[in-house]
Design an enzyme around this catalytic site. Structure first.
Site, PDB file in Angstrom:
ATOM      1  N   HIS A 146       6.014 -12.980   6.625  1.00 35.11           N
ATOM      2  CA  HIS A 146       6.206 -11.566   6.285  1.00 35.11           C
ATOM      3  C   HIS A 146       7.298 -11.413   5.244  1.00 35.11           C
ATOM      4  CE1 HIS A 146       6.693  -7.209   6.789  1.00 35.11           C
ATOM      5  NE2 HIS A 146       5.445  -7.263   7.247  1.00 35.11           N
TER       6      HIS A 146
ATOM      7  N   ARG B 174       3.693  -5.617  16.520  1.00 35.47           N
ATOM      8  CA  ARG B 174       2.281  -5.190  16.474  1.00 35.47           C
ATOM      9  C   ARG B 174       1.384  -6.332  16.954  1.00 35.47           C
ATOM     10  NH1 ARG B 174       2.112  -3.348  10.278  1.00 35.47           N
ATOM     11  NH2 ARG B 174       3.082  -5.419  10.182  1.00 35.47           N
TER      12      ARG B 174
ATOM     13  N   HIS C 137      -1.877  -8.932   1.609  1.00 35.61           N
ATOM     14  CA  HIS C 137      -1.565  -7.692   2.342  1.00 35.61           C
ATOM     15  C   HIS C 137      -2.704  -7.424   3.341  1.00 35.61           C
ATOM     16  CE1 HIS C 137       0.206  -3.921   3.265  1.00 35.61           C
ATOM     17  NE2 HIS C 137      -0.249  -3.176   2.269  1.00 35.61           N
TER      18      HIS C 137
ATOM     19  N   SER D 252       0.832  -1.225   0.000  1.00 36.48           N
ATOM     20  CA  SER D 252       0.000   0.000   0.000  1.00 36.48           C
ATOM     21  C   SER D 252       0.859   1.264   0.000  1.00 36.48           C
ATOM     22  CB  SER D 252      -0.975  -0.004   1.179  1.00 36.48           C
ATOM     23  OG  SER D 252      -0.303  -0.279   2.394  1.00 36.48           O
TER      24      SER D 252
ATOM     25  N   ASP E  46      -1.813  -9.058  11.460  1.00 42.81           N
ATOM     26  CA  ASP E  46      -3.183  -9.485  11.149  1.00 42.81           C
ATOM     27  C   ASP E  46      -3.613 -10.735  11.915  1.00 42.81           C
ATOM     28  OD1 ASP E  46      -3.523  -7.434   9.206  1.00 42.81           O
ATOM     29  OD2 ASP E  46      -2.211  -8.573   7.887  1.00 42.81           O
TER      30      ASP E  46
HETATM   31  N1  NMX Z   1       1.385 -19.998   4.950  1.00 39.77           N
HETATM   32  C1  NMX Z   1       1.768 -20.860   3.981  1.00 39.77           C
HETATM   33  N2  NMX Z   1       2.789 -20.614   3.145  1.00 39.77           N
HETATM   34  C2  NMX Z   1       3.502 -19.496   3.355  1.00 39.77           C
HETATM   35  C3  NMX Z   1       3.194 -18.591   4.379  1.00 39.77           C
HETATM   36  C4  NMX Z   1       2.068 -18.873   5.190  1.00 39.77           C
HETATM   37  N3  NMX Z   1       1.655 -18.038   6.147  1.00 39.77           N
HETATM   38  N4  NMX Z   1       4.074 -17.568   4.329  1.00 39.77           N
HETATM   39  C5  NMX Z   1       4.904 -17.811   3.300  1.00 39.77           C
HETATM   40  N5  NMX Z   1       4.561 -18.991   2.700  1.00 39.77           N
HETATM   41  C6  NMX Z   1       5.144 -19.602   1.517  1.00 39.77           C
HETATM   42  C7  NMX Z   1       4.998 -18.657   0.333  1.00 39.77           C
HETATM   43  O1  NMX Z   1       3.694 -18.733  -0.217  1.00 39.77           O
HETATM   44  C8  NMX Z   1       6.092 -19.136  -0.566  1.00 39.77           C
HETATM   45  O2  NMX Z   1       5.648 -20.332  -1.184  1.00 39.77           O
HETATM   46  P1  NMX Z   1       5.997 -20.647  -2.740  1.00 39.77           P
HETATM   47  O3  NMX Z   1       7.503 -20.644  -2.818  1.00 39.77           O
HETATM   48  O4  NMX Z   1       5.388 -21.989  -2.962  1.00 39.77           O
HETATM   49  O5  NMX Z   1       5.385 -19.557  -3.547  1.00 39.77           O
HETATM   50  C9  NMX Z   1       7.191 -19.506   0.417  1.00 39.77           C
HETATM   51  O6  NMX Z   1       6.534 -19.749   1.669  1.00 39.77           O
HETATM   52  C10 NMX Z   1       8.244 -18.442   0.603  1.00 39.77           C
HETATM   53  O7  NMX Z   1       7.607 -17.241   0.952  1.00 39.77           O
HETATM   54  P2  NMX Z   1       8.339 -16.164   1.903  1.00 39.77           P
HETATM   55  O8  NMX Z   1       9.568 -15.710   1.197  1.00 39.77           O
HETATM   56  O9  NMX Z   1       8.498 -16.705   3.271  1.00 39.77           O
HETATM   57  O10 NMX Z   1       7.253 -15.001   2.005  1.00 39.77           O
HETATM   58  P3  NMX Z   1       6.970 -13.786   0.992  1.00 39.77           P
HETATM   59  O11 NMX Z   1       7.882 -12.679   1.344  1.00 39.77           O
HETATM   60  O12 NMX Z   1       6.990 -14.263  -0.421  1.00 39.77           O
HETATM   61  O13 NMX Z   1       5.470 -13.444   1.340  1.00 39.77           O
HETATM   62  C11 NMX Z   1       3.628 -13.033   2.788  1.00 39.77           C
HETATM   63  C12 NMX Z   1       5.126 -12.798   2.526  1.00 39.77           C
HETATM   64  C13 NMX Z   1       3.178 -12.140   3.921  1.00 39.77           C
HETATM   65  C14 NMX Z   1       2.844 -12.669   1.529  1.00 39.77           C
HETATM   66  C15 NMX Z   1       3.430 -14.533   3.139  1.00 39.77           C
HETATM   67  O14 NMX Z   1       4.127 -14.836   4.321  1.00 39.77           O
HETATM   68  C16 NMX Z   1       1.973 -14.922   3.282  1.00 39.77           C
HETATM   69  O15 NMX Z   1       1.334 -15.231   2.266  1.00 39.77           O
HETATM   70  N6  NMX Z   1       1.406 -14.891   4.539  1.00 39.77           N
HETATM   71  C17 NMX Z   1       0.004 -15.141   4.740  1.00 39.77           C
HETATM   72  C18 NMX Z   1      -0.835 -13.917   4.356  1.00 39.77           C
HETATM   73  C19 NMX Z   1      -0.635 -12.810   5.354  1.00 39.77           C
HETATM   74  O16 NMX Z   1      -0.703 -12.991   6.561  1.00 39.77           O
HETATM   75  N7  NMX Z   1      -0.427 -11.597   4.842  1.00 39.77           N
HETATM   76  C20 NMX Z   1      -0.363 -10.393   5.710  1.00 39.77           C
HETATM   77  C21 NMX Z   1       1.016  -9.741   5.752  1.00 39.77           C
HETATM   78  C22 NMX Z   1       0.992  -8.530   6.640  1.00 39.77           C
HETATM   79  N8  NMX Z   1       0.170  -7.448   6.073  1.00 39.77           N
HETATM   80  O17 NMX Z   1      -0.677  -6.901   6.751  1.00 39.77           O
HETATM   81  O18 NMX Z   1       0.354  -7.044   4.931  1.00 39.77           O
HETATM   82  C1  MLT Z   2       2.270  -3.779   6.444  1.00 37.74           C
HETATM   83  O1  MLT Z   2       1.924  -3.338   7.547  1.00 37.74           O
HETATM   84  O2  MLT Z   2       2.286  -3.057   5.428  1.00 37.74           O
HETATM   85  C2  MLT Z   2       2.564  -5.246   6.327  1.00 37.74           C
HETATM   86  O3  MLT Z   2       3.129  -5.758   7.486  1.00 37.74           O
HETATM   87  C3  MLT Z   2       3.266  -5.639   5.071  1.00 37.74           C
HETATM   88  C4  MLT Z   2       4.678  -5.193   4.872  1.00 37.74           C
HETATM   89  O4  MLT Z   2       5.278  -4.505   5.670  1.00 37.74           O
HETATM   90  O5  MLT Z   2       5.225  -5.595   3.804  1.00 37.74           O
END
Ligand code: NMX
Ligand code: MLT
Length: 471
Positions: free
Chosen positions: A352, A361, A306, A276, A407
């Protein structure tokens, strides 16, 4: 349906009449006052010194290296690539966010609160993000008043939202409201009238304060429209930003007001690379005004990886309870987590892009729960998940951060106080995020930051480059 619209129109008119009793003229009065109490005057003092600082950085260090760009950074979502200037906050992978150098516990200790020892007032955090200084209670109170004065939402905004079906996602309604607010952009008008670059920050400041002031009104209008038969609740100008937002949503419990202050404070900013904030910064670099830039940011926030993750978490937790009951055993919980992963889904609220430890947080929300709702069954389930999920995600072998993010916790707190509608949660995140994004947008224009335009390459370009590098 026509009965519903009748109620909506009546209550809307009522709330607008109360808001419009504040004249916009007094905003100008407040801004013209040059005193310690006035946020704008502080910026007028700070901007020249920060412009000099950036000029010197450029002159002395333009070619200093910040690390190497590797192929995995280019194809892996630019992870670890330093490429943005963002003044208001900085994220440490281990320690979490610092707002202008202050950690969350430090903000809780130092920023003015509504009650002794209570949660920080989000207006104070806004002041801190914008100026780098901890404001006094008097300064924060003056800012609260100014935001009230700026909070009148034009009629056409409600009409634009009303044009959408009630079933439209609350984030779609929210972005529509923000785009309708854009009609009043002072930056756009000033640009059309040929404003000089040196003054860009001034209408950006006006738009930002108006936007931050009006978002809770628009957001609560959407909540009441979708979930409470359109019965809007008027603002109470004696209340601070968080408590008034809580009131307009329909929640007067002092503990919920405290939660809202904490919620709006901690979701406001997370350095510049999150989807964002980065989106807003990119769009604003084309000199799109704060409404256009923030509207774009909301569309990124609405994605499930996100901001929408807060919705996903509560729905997922409720699905656990539905399938296994409230007294779920650790073994059952582990099975449910594995089932989620095996069906190709993520565990929402965990992981993350930058953080490598539990999000502070999350921790401060846990502390809030321990203080105010220790016996809540869903809070207890969230605690149990903390014991179960990280080891499973670690076992998966590919997840870089198995720990909970912001979250993972927010939904059960809101749910406890009666705000149970998960689909609405990301709107609350959006209201808060405006504070961080707008603070930085003002500095983007004050510092004269340029159009953002990174270089992209094709797979063939990468293959050729790697072939040549290997020789
Ligand atoms: N559950 C299952 N798989 C996960 C998770 C999770 N919570 N977190 C990461 N992975 C997987 C990810 O999908 C990826 O798989 P692939 O190689 O098959 O595509 C692998 O682990 C490596 O990912 P990372 O490098 O650890 O994480 P990345 O930086 O790519 O993504 C998020 C970060 C936040 C998108 C990821 O951790 C996620 O999808 N979390 C769940 C959704 C979530 O809680 N999002 C909110 C973030 C905070 N916010 O408010 O924005
Ligand atoms: C945020 O607050 O924007 C989330 O934790 C995602 C991020 O920092 O990439």
């Amino acid at each position: 349906m026509s009965f519903f619209r009748g109620i909506t129109a009546f209550s809307r008119l009522r709330s607008r009449l109360i808001q419009s009793s504040n004249s916009l003229g007094s905003v100008r009065g407040l801004q013209l006052q040059s005193s310690d109490q006035d946020l704008r005057s502080q910026l007028v003092e700070l901007i020249p010194e920060q412009q000099e600082r950036l000029k010197k950085l450029k002159a002395d260090h333009a070619k200093t290296q910040l690390g190497n760009i590797t192929v995995d950074m280019v194809i892996g979502g630019m992870r670890g690539m330093t490429g943005l200037l963002w003044e208001t906050s900085l994220l440490d992978p281990e320690e979490g966010i610092r707002f202008r150098g202050l950690s969350i516990p430090e903000c809780q200790q130092l920023l003015p609160a509504a009650r002794p020892g209570g949660e920080p007032l989000p207006e104070g955090l806004f002041w801190l993000l914008l100026t780098g200084k901890v404001p006094s209670k008097e300064q924060v109170d003056a800012l609260s008043k100014e935001l009230h004065i700026r909070s009148t939402v034009p009629d056409h905004v409600y009409k634009a939202i009303d044009a959408l079906p009630l079933s439209a996602h609350p984030m779609t309604q929210f972005t529509t409201g923000v785009m309708a607010l854009q009609v009043q952009s002072q930056f756009q008008k000033a640009y059309e009238n040929g404003i000089s670059k040196a003054k860009f920050w001034e209408p950006t400041y006006e738009d930002s304060l108006n936007l931050i002031a009006q978002l809770p009104v628009v957001a609560s209008y959407i909540y009441r429209r979708v979930y409470k038969n359109g019965l809007a609740i008027s603002a109470d100008n004696s209340l601070d930003y968080g408590a008034n937002f809580s009131r307009m949503l329909g929640f007067d419990d002092p503990k919920m007001q405290e939660l809202m202050r904490l919620y709006v404070t901690i979701h406001s900013d997370h350095e510049g690379g999150n989807v964002s904030a980065h989106t807003a910064h990119l769009v604003a670099s084309a000199l799109s005004d704060p409404y256009l830039s923030f509207g774009a940011a909301l569309n990124g926030l609405a994605g499930p990886l996100h901001g929408l993750a807060n919705q996903e978490v509560l729905l997922w937790i409720k699905s656990v309870v539905e399938e296994c009951g409230e007294n779920i055993t650790t073994e059952q919980l582990k099975e449910y987590v594995w089932k989620t992963l095996k069906s190709g889904k993520v565990v929402p609220g965990y992981g993350h892009g930058v953080l490598r430890k539990t999000d502070p947080r999350y921790t401060c929300q846990r502390e809030f729960a321990l203080k105010h709702l220790p016996d809540d069954p869903l809070f207890q389930l969230v605690s149990k998940l903390y014991e179960v999920v990280p080891s499973i995600l670690t076992e998966l072998g590919k997840v870089k951060n198995p720990w909970p993010n912001v979250d993972a916790h927010s939904g059960v707190l809101l749910n406890h106080f009666g705000l149970t509608e998960a689909r609405y949660f990301t709107v609350l995140f959006g209201v808060s995020r405006s504070i961080g994004i707008c603070s930085q947008l003002i500095w983007d224009r004050a510092l004269g930051l340029p159009l953002e335009r990174p270089k992209s390459v094709t797979m063939a370009w990468l293959e050729n480059h790697c072939k040549k590098s290997a020789v």
